[in-house]
Design a protein around this motif. Structure first.
Motif: not given
Length: 421
Positions: A109, A112, A118
């Motif tokens: 990630l 993010a 995600n």
């Protein structure tokens, strides 16, 4: 309206926080108030619950919602068809990952934000790497093949092109075994109801990263199920059970009753767990447990948003997922199944006797801002429900909905689903 039954009723429940309405109906006298002599029986597995309902050893049970329409399929080995007139809760399941997998997701990630889309993308990269290096597939624990847990996991993974029947291994375990199985490395991810996500974190075994509501807000989870034949022979008793549970959820959701409810649930007769764990799972607050993603999320809804109404469209959505993942392998009549398995008319009769408003429609849209397909009773407000991928489930556009699935394992043609809008 007294004298509902002459014999004791045995109602099964599982060691989960969302059994609370059934337990409270017993402990606070709502079953007795409606003329019912009830014994509660704690079960370990959903298969045993199903078999005891089918064999008459239980008259009712705290059951996974998809088990009810699934019992009407020819290939599910259910001796007795099940019906429901009461939805116990919305939301309440969590997705927990091992500490190692959490670290790998975190690395993928980078900066993010944590959300369903995600995290699914991160998992896709991790799964691809495992496939390329011929490493062991990710092992995912769910509680039953016909469960909202299984369908939520599959819906979520498939949204990013992950094939849950090829790219990962999905394993079935009892809810109260999943924490230990993660501890022993038998599963890398699991989807389970509370309090087991909270327990995994409290024991430093795993970390809850998503909730079922992050995939589908107001996702239906458990129902009160009875046998089809039993319901036909005992309509007043069935209605009395629904009335008792309506009174129980009203009591349960009062803030001044929650401390007592937690003590009741934690007792050895019921969940047999620490009150702090029950408080964390039921109230979505940390208590003695470290703060986590389950906190403050409206993760477990017992009453608001007409959580207890048995929407036939919910049964229909579950059938679409059974078809999508190959659990339906021969033609069915979906309309017959949902109209026999889910009994909103029984709910309305019970609600009428208690002067509780209810929806007048049996079907709703999910994933849309305008979500009611017809007229509502006075004073009805129903919140929007959203699928994280932006899709809308409209029973009047079922074929196009099912044709939109990027990943699937259909074993029947859509015209053999037996539905017209």
């Amino acid at each position: 309206m007294g004298g509902y039954v002459s014999d004791k009723l045995r109602i099964g429940f599982m060691r989960l926080s969302d059994a609370a309405p059934i337990i409270i109906a017993k402990e606070k006298g709502f079953f007795a108030q409606n003329g019912l002599d009830v014994e509660l029986v704690r079960e370990r597995s959903w298969a045993v619950m199903r078999d005891k309902l089918a064999g008459g050893r239980l008259q009712a049970g705290h059951v996974l919602a998809p088990m009810v329409p699934a019992s009407w399929l020819a290939n599910t080995f259910s001796i007795e068809k099940l019906v429901t007139a009461f939805s116990i809760n919305l939301n309440g399941n969590g997705i927990t990952v091992s500490k190692l997998l959490r670290q790998q997701i975190h690395e993928q990630l980078d900066t993010a934000p944590y959300n369903a889309k995600n995290v699914a993308k991160a998992l896709k990269s991790i799964i691809r790497e495992r496939i390329l290096t011929q490493a062991e597939a990710l092992k995912i624990g769910v509680v039953f093949p016909y469960s909202s847990h299984n369908y939520a996991m599959r819906y979520w993974l498939a949204s990013e092109g992950i094939d849950p029947d090829r790219d990962v291994r999905i394993l079935v375990s009892n809810p109260d075994q999943l924490v230990e199985e993660m501890r022993n490395g038998k599963v890398d991810i699991f989807c389970v109801g509370e309090p087991w996500n909270t327990i995994a974190m409290a024991e430093d075994v795993g970390y809850p990263i998503l909730r079922s509501r992050d995939i589908w807000t107001h996702m239906p989870e458990k129902v009160l199920a009875v046998g089809h034949g039993w319901a036909q022979q005992n309509p007043r008793t069935h209605r009395a059970m629904v009335k008792s549970l309506l009174l129980a959820v009203n009591w349960l959701t009062r803030a001044d009753h929650l401390e007592e409810a937690i003590d009741i649930l934690a007792s050895t007769s019921y969940l047999g767990l620490d009150v702090g764990v029950i408080a964390s799972s039921l109230l979505q607050r940390a208590g003695p447990v470290a703060s986590n993603i389950m906190e403050g999320s409206r993760s477990l809804i017992f009453q608001e948003n007409h959580a207890n109404f048995p929407w036939r469209s919910h049964a229909l959505w579950f059938l679409t997922q059974m078809a999508r993942w190959g659990q339906i392998d021969q033609p069915i009549n979906a309309r017959t199944i949902v109209e026999h398995a889910y009994l909103p008319e029984v709910y309305r009769d019970a609600a009428n006797e208690l002067n509780i408003p209810y929806p007048e429609e049996d079907y709703r849209l999910d994933g849309a801002r305008s979500n009611i397909m017809g007229k509502l009773s006075d004073d009805i407000e129903i919140a929007d429900t959203i699928f994280f991928d932006g899709h809308c489930f409209n029973p009047r556009q079922l074929t196009s909905y099912m044709e939109s699935f990027m990943r699937h394992n259909f074993k029947i043609d859509l015209q053999d689903f037996g539905w017209s809008g």
